[in-house]
Design a protein around this motif. Structure first.
Motif, short mmCIF file in Angstrom:
data_model
loop_
_atom_site.label_atom_id
_atom_site.label_comp_id
_atom_site.label_asym_id
_atom_site.label_seq_id
_atom_site.Cartn_x
_atom_site.Cartn_y
_atom_site.Cartn_z
N UNK A 26 -6.45 24.53 -34.86
CA UNK A 26 -6.14 23.44 -35.82
C UNK A 26 -5.65 22.21 -35.07
N UNK A 27 -6.17 22.00 -33.87
CA UNK A 27 -5.74 20.85 -33.08
C UNK A 27 -6.41 19.55 -33.49
N UNK A 28 -6.26 18.50 -32.67
CA UNK A 28 -6.80 17.17 -33.03
C UNK A 28 -8.30 17.04 -32.81
N UNK A 29 -8.97 18.03 -32.27
CA UNK A 29 -10.41 17.93 -32.03
C UNK A 29 -10.71 17.33 -30.65
N UNK A 30 -11.98 17.35 -30.27
CA UNK A 30 -12.43 16.85 -28.97
C UNK A 30 -13.11 15.50 -29.18
N UNK A 31 -12.73 14.45 -28.43
CA UNK A 31 -13.38 13.14 -28.59
C UNK A 31 -14.87 13.22 -28.28
N UNK A 32 -15.71 12.39 -28.92
CA UNK A 32 -17.16 12.46 -28.69
C UNK A 32 -17.55 12.19 -27.25
N UNK A 33 -16.83 11.30 -26.54
CA UNK A 33 -17.21 10.99 -25.16
C UNK A 33 -16.88 12.14 -24.20
N UNK A 34 -16.02 13.06 -24.62
CA UNK A 34 -15.65 14.20 -23.78
C UNK A 34 -16.49 15.43 -24.11
N UNK A 35 -17.00 15.48 -25.36
CA UNK A 35 -17.63 16.69 -25.88
C UNK A 35 -18.79 17.18 -25.01
N UNK A 36 -19.63 16.25 -24.53
CA UNK A 36 -20.82 16.65 -23.79
C UNK A 36 -20.51 17.10 -22.36
N UNK A 37 -19.23 16.92 -21.90
CA UNK A 37 -18.90 17.26 -20.51
C UNK A 37 -17.98 18.48 -20.41
N UNK A 38 -17.66 19.12 -21.55
CA UNK A 38 -16.60 20.13 -21.51
C UNK A 38 -17.00 21.37 -20.72
N UNK A 39 -18.31 21.68 -20.60
CA UNK A 39 -18.73 22.87 -19.86
C UNK A 39 -19.07 22.55 -18.40
N UNK A 40 -18.87 21.28 -17.99
CA UNK A 40 -19.15 20.90 -16.61
C UNK A 40 -18.04 21.44 -15.71
N UNK A 41 -18.38 22.16 -14.65
CA UNK A 41 -17.34 22.70 -13.75
C UNK A 41 -16.48 21.57 -13.17
N UNK A 42 -15.17 21.84 -13.12
CA UNK A 42 -14.17 20.94 -12.53
C UNK A 42 -13.95 19.66 -13.35
N UNK A 43 -14.50 19.57 -14.56
CA UNK A 43 -14.22 18.41 -15.43
C UNK A 43 -13.05 18.78 -16.34
N UNK A 44 -11.99 17.97 -16.33
CA UNK A 44 -10.83 18.23 -17.16
C UNK A 44 -10.19 16.92 -17.58
#
Length: 674
Positions: free
Chosen positions: A565-583
């Motif tokens: 129930x958090x604030x959600x993921x911003x659209x600009x971050x969403x497409x990179x969340x499974x990229x290794x070492x991206x945080x």
């Protein structure tokens, strides 16, 4: 890009346009000039007429005031009046008020300013006598010979004028002042005369105004209702024009505050400084020009009706053979060389054009046959070439993807090797040294609390660094997959029971009662689930709910949902969340979701993410179902209730196998996957 044929106008319409242009343009220019000339002439003539009216009425107003003054002068010189005989004066004053209804009040004052006689139409039987010695009216009349002014509104409505003349007697051929005769005159007659001259309120009106811009007094108006008012007056924009002119008369356009304009003229009333103002609406002044404009519009209308008919008749005669050529051209464009319409050969340029067109069609027929044959051959070669290019492209794409994957894994493996050998050893030395220092200081009994706290911080950071190294080594290590057939509900109960949830997090479970059975690597899946739960807990620092759901979606797939129930993921971050070492965290390796992605891919599953500001983030893990006739669950899970076969439901729009891309994002703004 496909060729789009440009839109072309009809020749008949072009004839129509030029006929209208040639016929209407000169007429419009001439009509416009005539209307402008007539408007200017009518404006000048209207202004001259209005100036004449204003001057005439100014003269009439002057004569009326002069008449009232003459009446008082004559009365003051009557026999017995100049001798200040009250009886004779009363008789003369009664006669004046009977003969001149405009006089509302008459008074006689002696040389000391004391009122001896006061007669009025609205006074009582014995009115109060006044002392006017210090009054301006008395002083001016007794010293300068006469007084005209003191405009007031009788009973607050009706304009009145005060006129005073001296009472003079002749003694030994010498004029001797005996007192002052004062009369208060009603000016309603001026408004009546203006109303008779300007009866139509909507066309023209006139007024008499005294004073200045700041303190004006409306003496008379062609509309009596505008005079008989406590707030009678002309608009400020008119007063600013007529009361600030140095000329005795004039006129011109006057712009009103409501956006309209009027033609106004003024003339000064001689002797009193009043101004007679006459105005007329612009529309009335331009009435003849408006009528001329209507006549021109009628002519335009007739031209618009007749010209198209003539132009279409002429165009039809010219365009008929051209239309036949057009139809023939359409047939040629469609390749119908044998069905050309009959073309009439006229003895003019259009006939020459038709002859050239027929010759061109014969040549085009021959060339088209050759091109069609060549086209068939090229089509055969093109299809064969396309098949070869597509096959080669697929091979190159597969090789490129494999190469990129191998290079990425090689780079991660090299980094993991460096981390394992070059960083872990110094961290171990640091950790041992801190332990030794704390031990020595504790035995000595002089451990400073600050030193102890800093030693604890160093140990915590060393532990954090070792954790990061473990994550990197775990992700980069290519271990063999150890699949086990497990019941998903029991597996999730086991994971949730040992996860250290904070007290402020509420855990909600919705497990499918059909008890789905899947084949997974339990170690990798447990780590993936812990990573997703940990991320959800981090984004709910004060209060929140973690919802875990299992659901069989069709005969091939079961879905495991982990929803925070958090604030959600911003659209600009969403497409990179499974990229290794991206945080996006201040501390972290960025490998948590990469581990999830890797674990699901290794069992041929797929991942979807649904996120939004108002609904938190939900990770949906699609795991392949074990067929109902498959192997029994292994490990401790085999001790649970017997496996139930999943129902044979129709798949809700899901493919029977994993997609080409194993990750699918749900765009919350559009409500669909991207």
């Amino acid at each position: 890009m496909p060729y789009s044929e440009p839109r072309r106008g009809k020749l008949a319409y072009k004839f129509l346009f030029w006929f209208l242009l040639i016929s209407l343009a000169p007429m419009g220019v001439v009509g416009w000039h005539l209307v402008n000339i007539s408007q200017n002439v009518l404006k000048e003539e209207s202004l001259r007429n209005q100036e004449s009216l204003a001057t005439g009425f100014a003269e009439t107003t002057h004569n009326l005031i002069t008449t009232f003054k003459t009446v008082l002068h004559v009365a003051s010189r009557l026999d017995g009046f100049s001798s200040m005989d009250p009886v004779r004066q009363n008789q003369h004053l009664n006669r004046v008020m009977q003969q001149h209804p405009a006089f509302l009040e008459l008074s006689v004052f002696d040389l000391n300013g004391l009122e001896t006689i006061r007669k009025g139409r609205f006074l009582g039987a014995r009115p109060e006598l006044r002392n006017f010695f210090d009054n301006t009216v008395f002083q001016v009349a007794s010293q300068k010979g006469e007084y005209v002014g003191d405009l007031r509104r009788f009973q607050g409505l009706y304009p009145t004028l005060t006129i005073a003349v001296p009472i003079v007697s002749m003694a030994q051929s010498r004029a001797v002042k005996r007192g002052v005769l004062l009369g208060k005159v009603s000016l309603n007659g001026l408004s009546q005369m203006l109303h008779q001259e300007f009866p139509d309120k909507g066309r023209a009106e006139a007024a008499v105004v005294a004073g200045d811009v700041r303190d004006s007094f409306l003496v008379a108006h062609s509309d009596p209702n505008k005079v008989f008012s406590r707030k009678a007056g002309l608009p400020d924009e008119i007063l600013k024009v007529i009361m600030t002119q140095s000329a005795k008369k004039g006129g011109g356009n006057i712009a009103l505050d409501d956006g309209s304009s009027v033609l106004g003229a003024y003339a000064e009333v001689k002797g009193v400084g009043w101004v007679v103002y006459v105005q007329q609406p612009i529309e009335s002044a331009y009435l003849a020009a408006t009528e001329m404009r209507k006549q021109i519009a009628r002519v335009f209308l007739w031209v618009l009706i007749i010209t198209p008919l003539l132009s279409l008749a002429v165009a039809g005669h010219i365009t008929q053979p051209i239309r036949a050529l057009q139809v023939a051209g359409e047939k040629l464009k469609m390749g119908e060389f044998e069905e050309l319409p009959e073309i009439t050969m006229t003895n003019d340029e259009i006939g020459d054009l038709a002859q050239s067109f027929l010759q061109m069609s014969d040549s085009l027929k021959e060339k088209t046959g050759e091109l069609l044959h060549a086209k068939d051959e090229l089509t055969k070669y093109g299809r064969d070439l396309e098949r070869r290019v597509e096959a080669r492209t697929r091979e190159l794409k597969a090789a490129q993807d494999e190469l990129i994957k191998k290079e990425r894994l090689a780079a991660i493996g090299q980094m993991a090797s460096v981390v394992g050998h070059e960083i872990r050893n110094p961290l171990a030395v640091i950790n041992n040294s801190i332990f030794f220092i704390k031990t020595k200081l504790t035995k000595a009994g002089d451990m400073d609390p600050k030193v102890e706290r800093h030693c604890s911080i160093i140990q915590s950071e060393v532990k954090q660094a070792n954790g990061i190294i473990d994550e990197i080594l775990t992700y980069s290590r290519q271990r063999d997959l150890k699949p086990e057939v497990v019941k998903l509900n029991f597996f999730m109960e086991d994971v949730l029971s040992i996860y250290p949830f904070p007290k402020h997090i509420q855990v909600v479970k919705h497990f499918d009662p059909r008890d789905p059975v899947v084949t997974i690597d339990t170690d990798e899946m447990r780590q993936a689930v812990r990573n997703l739960i940990g991320n959800g807990v981090e984004v709910m620092p004060e209060k929140g709910t973690t919802t875990v759901t299992t659901q069989i979606v069709d005969q091939h797939w079961v879905r495991l949902d982990i929803h925070d129930a958090g604030p959600g993921i911003p659209p600009d971050v969403l497409e990179k969340i499974f990229t290794p070492f991206y945080t996006t965290k201040a501390r972290g390796t960025g490998l948590g979701l990469a581990v999830v992605h890797k674990a699901i891919n290794r069992i041929n599953g797929k991942v979807e993410v649904d996120t939004g500001p108002a609904k938190g983030t939900k990770f949906m893990l699609y795991l392949p179902l074990v067929p109902s006739g498959g192997a029994a669950p292994s490990g401790p899970i085999a001790q649970q209730q017997p496996m139930m076969p999943p129902p044979q439901a129709q798949p809700p729009g899901q493919a029977e196998g994993p997609p080409q891309t194993a990750v699918r994002f749900i765009d919350p703004s559009r409500g669909k996957g991207v």
